[in-house]
Design a protein around this motif. Structure first.
Motif, PDB file in Angstrom:
ATOM      1  N   ALA A 109      35.966  47.012  36.112  1.00  0.00           N
ATOM      2  CA  ALA A 109      35.979  45.549  36.205  1.00  0.00           C
ATOM      3  C   ALA A 109      34.789  44.934  35.481  1.00  0.00           C
ATOM      4  O   ALA A 109      34.903  43.850  34.886  1.00  0.00           O
ATOM      5  N   GLU A 110      33.636  45.597  35.497  1.00  0.00           N
ATOM      6  CA  GLU A 110      32.452  45.056  34.825  1.00  0.00           C
ATOM      7  C   GLU A 110      32.632  45.013  33.316  1.00  0.00           C
ATOM      8  O   GLU A 110      32.020  44.185  32.642  1.00  0.00           O
ATOM      9  N   ASP A 118      34.055  36.169  34.156  1.00  0.00           N
ATOM     10  CA  ASP A 118      33.479  36.689  35.411  1.00  0.00           C
ATOM     11  C   ASP A 118      34.119  36.069  36.646  1.00  0.00           C
ATOM     12  O   ASP A 118      33.456  35.860  37.670  1.00  0.00           O
ATOM     13  N   ASN A 119      35.410  35.796  36.577  1.00  0.00           N
ATOM     14  CA  ASN A 119      36.119  35.200  37.717  1.00  0.00           C
ATOM     15  C   ASN A 119      36.124  36.183  38.882  1.00  0.00           C
ATOM     16  O   ASN A 119      36.736  37.251  38.794  1.00  0.00           O
ATOM     17  N   LEU A 125      41.017  41.345  42.563  1.00  0.00           N
ATOM     18  CA  LEU A 125      42.412  41.770  42.430  1.00  0.00           C
ATOM     19  C   LEU A 125      42.555  42.869  41.385  1.00  0.00           C
ATOM     20  O   LEU A 125      43.359  43.794  41.545  1.00  0.00           O
ATOM     21  N   TYR A 126      41.770  42.770  40.311  1.00  0.00           N
ATOM     22  CA  TYR A 126      41.822  43.806  39.277  1.00  0.00           C
ATOM     23  C   TYR A 126      41.335  45.141  39.833  1.00  0.00           C
ATOM     24  O   TYR A 126      41.918  46.196  39.545  1.00  0.00           O
ATOM     25  N   ARG A 127      40.258  45.106  40.618  1.00  0.00           N
ATOM     26  CA  ARG A 127      39.761  46.355  41.213  1.00  0.00           C
ATOM     27  C   ARG A 127      40.781  46.944  42.174  1.00  0.00           C
ATOM     28  O   ARG A 127      40.892  48.168  42.302  1.00  0.00           O
ATOM     29  N   GLU A 128      41.530  46.095  42.869  1.00  0.00           N
ATOM     30  CA  GLU A 128      42.581  46.603  43.754  1.00  0.00           C
ATOM     31  C   GLU A 128      43.600  47.416  42.963  1.00  0.00           C
ATOM     32  O   GLU A 128      44.013  48.504  43.382  1.00  0.00           O
ATOM     33  N   LEU A 129      44.003  46.917  41.803  1.00  0.00           N
ATOM     34  CA  LEU A 129      44.915  47.656  40.940  1.00  0.00           C
ATOM     35  C   LEU A 129      44.240  48.881  40.335  1.00  0.00           C
ATOM     36  O   LEU A 129      44.857  49.937  40.178  1.00  0.00           O
TER      37      LEU A 129
END
Length: 642
Positions: A109-110, A118-119, A125-129
Motif C-alpha cells: 500500500a505504501e 494517500d487516501n 481497503l487495498y490492504r484488505e485485498l
C-alpha cells in the motif's frame, strides 16, 4: 507522505507517464546542503528521502495498466459509484491478479499511495485485498499475520467509531468477503499459533513479546473477533430490523427501527453478514447451540438476504447443517443439506463463472459427505437424486457404515486368524471398518475447529510442558464425541434387521437371535427407541433451535407382556419423478441408437471382382439375420432404473 501527494498531484492525469519518473528528478540536487555555509540535513530527513527514492523505484516497477486500474478503482470509491466499484472488484482485481500477481504479492500500500493521494480509506481497503491475496495464493509469514490484524482493526474502527455513518458504498459481495476473510484469518492464525513445535526462534520471540505487552495475547483473540461481530450487529440493529420485516412493517417503520446506522445498506449488510459470521465462529469453537441461537431471526428460505451472495448462501447452510448434526438432529441436518445441494445443482452452470466456484464446489463435496453420515444414522427418502449422487461419491463408505455390528465387537481383530462370517472376529472387523468410514468422512467434512486459548508463549516453563504434553486436537476431540454416539447405536441396525422380518414375535425368540438375555434385550430396544426419536422442526416453524419430538424412523414397536409388536410405515413412491427419470433415460438410449452407424456385412473378394456396375455380395444366413435386425438393436439392452 504529503510530499509524495504534492509531487504526484499533476502526474496522475496520465498513468502511462508514471513508469517514466526519473531518479534525478525525484532526488533533486542536494549537494549544496553539505557546504560549510549551509547546515547539514538531519538523519531523519535523510532516511525519509531514501525511503521516498526507494518508493519511487518500486512504483516504477508496477505495470502501467495496473497503475491505471488502481487510479480508476480509487476514483470509483471516491464517487461511491457502485457499478464501477463492482466491476473493479469482481473483474479487474481478479484479472490483473491472474495476469501479473498469480505467484507474487501485489505492490504494498505504501508503494501505490502516491497514485491515490494517500487516501487512508482506500489504502485500508487495498490492504484488505492485499492480505486476502497473500492468504489465498501465497503463504503468509508472521509479519503478514500481525499486519493483517492491524489493518482489520483500522477498518472496523473506521466503520464503528466514526462520527456518524461513514459515506462509503461497497457491493454486497465485497462486504461478505470482508467478514468471511476476517474470520478465516482468525481461524488460520489460531491454528498456526497452537503449534509451537513448528515455530522458529524469531516467531516464538514475537509471540512472547506480544503476549507480555498486552498482559495476555490479544492478537486475533476470540474476544476481539467476537467483539467486532457483535458490535456490527448492535450498531446496525439488524435483529430489530429482521423482526420488523417478519412482522410486515412498512418502509418508513423499518427505517425508524434500524436507526441512523442500520438504515444505511453498508451497515445493514455488514450486520447481517456478522450474524452469519457469528454462526461460523461459534461452530469453530464447538458451541453449536449458541451458533443456532444467533440465527434465530434469520429464516432459511430463498427470500433471505444471504441468497444475494452465493458463497454466503452455501456457507450458511453448511454451518447450520453441521450444527444440527452435532446436536444429533439428523433429520433437520438432512433437510438442510438437501435444500442447498439442490440449489447448487441448479445453479452450477451460473456460478462456475464465479471466482469462488472452487470454494463453493469444495463445500458442496463436504456436505455430500455429511449427508452420507446423517442418512446412515437416520435413513430418509427426502430426495432420490441427492441420494444417488452421494452413493456415486461414497458408495464404499456407505456400505461399511450401514452394515450391522455389535457394540462388544469394538476390538482389534487378529490379522493371523481366519475371519468366519458371524464370528466375533468378523464382527470386530466390521466394527473397525465402520468406525474408519465414519472417521474418514467426518474429518474430511467437518469444519476446521480451533482452540480458544493460546499456548503460554510468555512463560517458558509452561510452554515446555505444553510442547511435551500438547492438548488434544479440537477435531480429534469432536470426532471422539461423535464416535461415542456411534458406539451407543452400534447394535441398532442388527436389531432393526430382525424386526423388519416380523409383525410380532416372542421376546425370548428375539433375544435368542441376538444371543442376549431378555433384560439386555429390553435395554437394547430402549436404545433403539431413543435412536428413532429426535427433536425436529415441523413445517419449518419457529427458530432454528425450536422443534418437536418426533419419530425419525419408519419402524416402530411396542412391548406387550412377552410379545414385541412391530409397525412399519410405508412411504408411497413418487411416481412422477420415477417416470421423468426413466423417460429421460429412454430418450438417451434412443438417441444413442439413432446415432449408431448401420451394420456393414462382410464382402468376399470373388463377389467384388465379378461385379461391374454395382457391388454385389452373397447373402449368408448370418447376413440375413443381421439385415433383419435394424441398427443391430438386438445387441443393445435398455435398462430402467427403478
Amino acid at each position: 507522505m504529503s510530499q509524495r501527494a504534492n509531487y504526484y498531484e499533476q502526474e496522475l492525469d496520465d498513468a502511462d507517464d508514471l513508469a517514466d519518473v526519473g531518479l534525478n528528478l525525484t532526488i533533486g540536487n542536494y549537494g549544496g546542503l553539505y557546504e560549510d555555509a549551509v547546515p547539514r540535513i538531519d538523519e531523519a530527513t535523510l532516511i525519509a528521502m531514501q525511503q521516498h527514492v526507494a518508493q519511487q523505484v518500486a512504483l516504477a516497477q508496477v505495470p502501467d495498466v495496473v497503475k491505471r486500474f488502481i487510479i480508476q478503482f480509487h476514483q470509483a470509491i471516491l464517487n461511491n459509484n457502485l457499478p464501477e466499484i463492482t466491476a473493479c472488484y469482481e473483474n479487474g482485481w481478479n484479472r490483473f491478479t491472474e495476469q501479473f500477481y498469480a505467484k507474487t504479492e501485489w505492490p504494498e500500500a505504501e508503494i501505490i499511495a502516491p497514485l491515490v493521494n494517500d487516501n487512508p480509506v482506500f489504502l485500508i481497503l487495498y490492504r484488505e485485498l492485499y492480505y486476502r491475496h497473500i492468504y489465498s495464493r501465497l503463504a503468509p509469514n508472521v509479519d503478514d499475520r500481525f499486519h493483517s490484524y492491524e489493518n482489520s482493526c483500522e477498518l472496523f474502527n473506521y466503520l464503528l467509531n466514526s462520527e456518524g455513518p461513514v459515506q462509503l458504498t461497497l457491493p454486497d459481495q465485497w462486504l461478505w468477503d470482508i467478514i468471511d476473510e476476517f474470520i478465516y484469518q482468525f481461524q488460520s492464525f489460531s491454528q498456526w499459533r497452537s503449534k509451537p513445535k513448528l515455530k522458529s526462534e524469531d516467531e516464538l520471540q514475537m509471540l512472547a513479546s506480544e503476549a507480555e505487552s498486552s498482559g495476555g495475547s490479544q492478537l486475533w483473540s476470540c474476544y476481539s473477533v467476537l467483539n467486532v461481530l457483535y458490535s456490527l450487529v448492535q450498531k446496525s440493529r439488524i435483529n430489530e430490523y429482521l423482526i420488523g420485516v417478519r412482522e410486515g412493517c412498512s418502509e418508513i417503520e423499518l427505517v425508524e427501527i434500524a436507526g441512523e446506522y442500520g438504515s444505511k445498506p453498508l451497515y445493514r449488510m455488514l450486520g447481517y453478514f456478522s450474524l452469519i459470521g457469528l454462526l461460523r465462529v461459534h461452530v469453530l469453537l464447538g458451541d453449536f447451540t449458541l451458533a443456532l441461537k444467533v440465527m434465530e431471526n434469520i429464516e432459511l428460505n430463498q427470500k433471505a438476504f444471504f441468497t444475494k451472495v452465493t458463497a454466503c448462501h452455501v456457507a450458511t447452510y453448511y454451518y447450520v447443517g453441521f450444527s444440527y448434526m452435532a446436536l444429533r438432529r439428523y433429520n433437520d441436518a438432512i433437510r438442510t443439506f438437501v435444500s442447498i445441494l439442490n440449489f447448487i445443482g441448479r445453479m452450477r452452470q451460473y456460478h462456475t463463472r464465479s471466482y469462488q466456484y472452487d470454494q463453493i464446489n469444495k463445500t458442496a463435496e463436504r456436505m455430500y459427505a455429511l449427508f452420507a453420515i446423517c442418512n446412515c444414522l437416520s435413513p430418509s427418502k427426502l430426495d432420490d437424486q441427492i441420494l444417488n449422487n452421494v452413493k456415486e461419491r461414497y458408495a464404499d463408505q456407505i456400505s461399511k457404515m450401514s452394515q450391522p455390528f455389535t457394540s462388544n465387537a469394538f476390538i482389534t481383530p487378529n490379522p493371523t486368524t481366519p475371519i468366519t462370517p458371524g464370528s466375533p472376529t468378523a464382527k470386530a472387523s466390521a466394527a473397525s471398518e465402520a468406525l474408519a468410514a465414519y472417521s474418514e468422512l467426518f474429518l474430511f467434512a467437518c469444519p476446521k475447529f480451533i482452540t480458544a486459548n493460546a499456548p503460554p508463549y510468555n512463560d517458558q516453563d509452561a510452554l515446555t510442558v505444553y510442547v511435551n504434553d500438547p492438548p488434544e486436537e479440537p477435531a480429534t476431540r469432536h470426532l471422539s464425541l461423535f464416535l461415542d454416539d456411534i458406539r451407543a447405536r452400534a447394535e441398532v441396525p442388527t436389531l432393526r434387521s430382525y424386526l423388519k422380518l416380523y409383525t410380532s414375535l416372542d421376546a425370548s425368540k428375539l433375544a435368542g437371535f441376538l444371543e442376549k438375555d431378555e433384560e439386555e434385550l429390553v435395554q437394547l430396544m430402549m436404545v433403539m427407541k431413543s435412536a428413532s426419536r429426535g427433536v425436529s422442526r415441523v413445517n419449518n416453524e419457529g427458530t432454528l433451535l425450536d422443534g418437536q419430538m418426533i419419530t425419525t424412523s419408519d419402524l416402530d414397536f411396542v412391548i406387550n407382556d412377552n410379545m414385541v409388536h412391530v409397525v412399519e410405515s410405508v412411504i408411497n413412491r413418487k411416481y412422477g419423478g420415477w417416470f421423468v427419470r426413466n423417460t429421460e433415460h429412454a430418450q438417451r438410449v434412443y438417441d444413442a441408437l439413432k446415432a449408431s452407424p448401420l451394420p456393414i456385412s462382410k464382402q468376399t473378394p470373388a463377389a467384388n471382382a465379378g461385379s461391374n456396375t454395382e457391388d454385389t455380395k452373397p447373402i449368408t444366413q448370418d447376413a440375413k439375420r443381421t439385415t433383419n435386425v435394424p441398427w443391430n438393436a438386438s445387441t443393445r439392452k435398455v435398462e430402467f432404473n427403478v
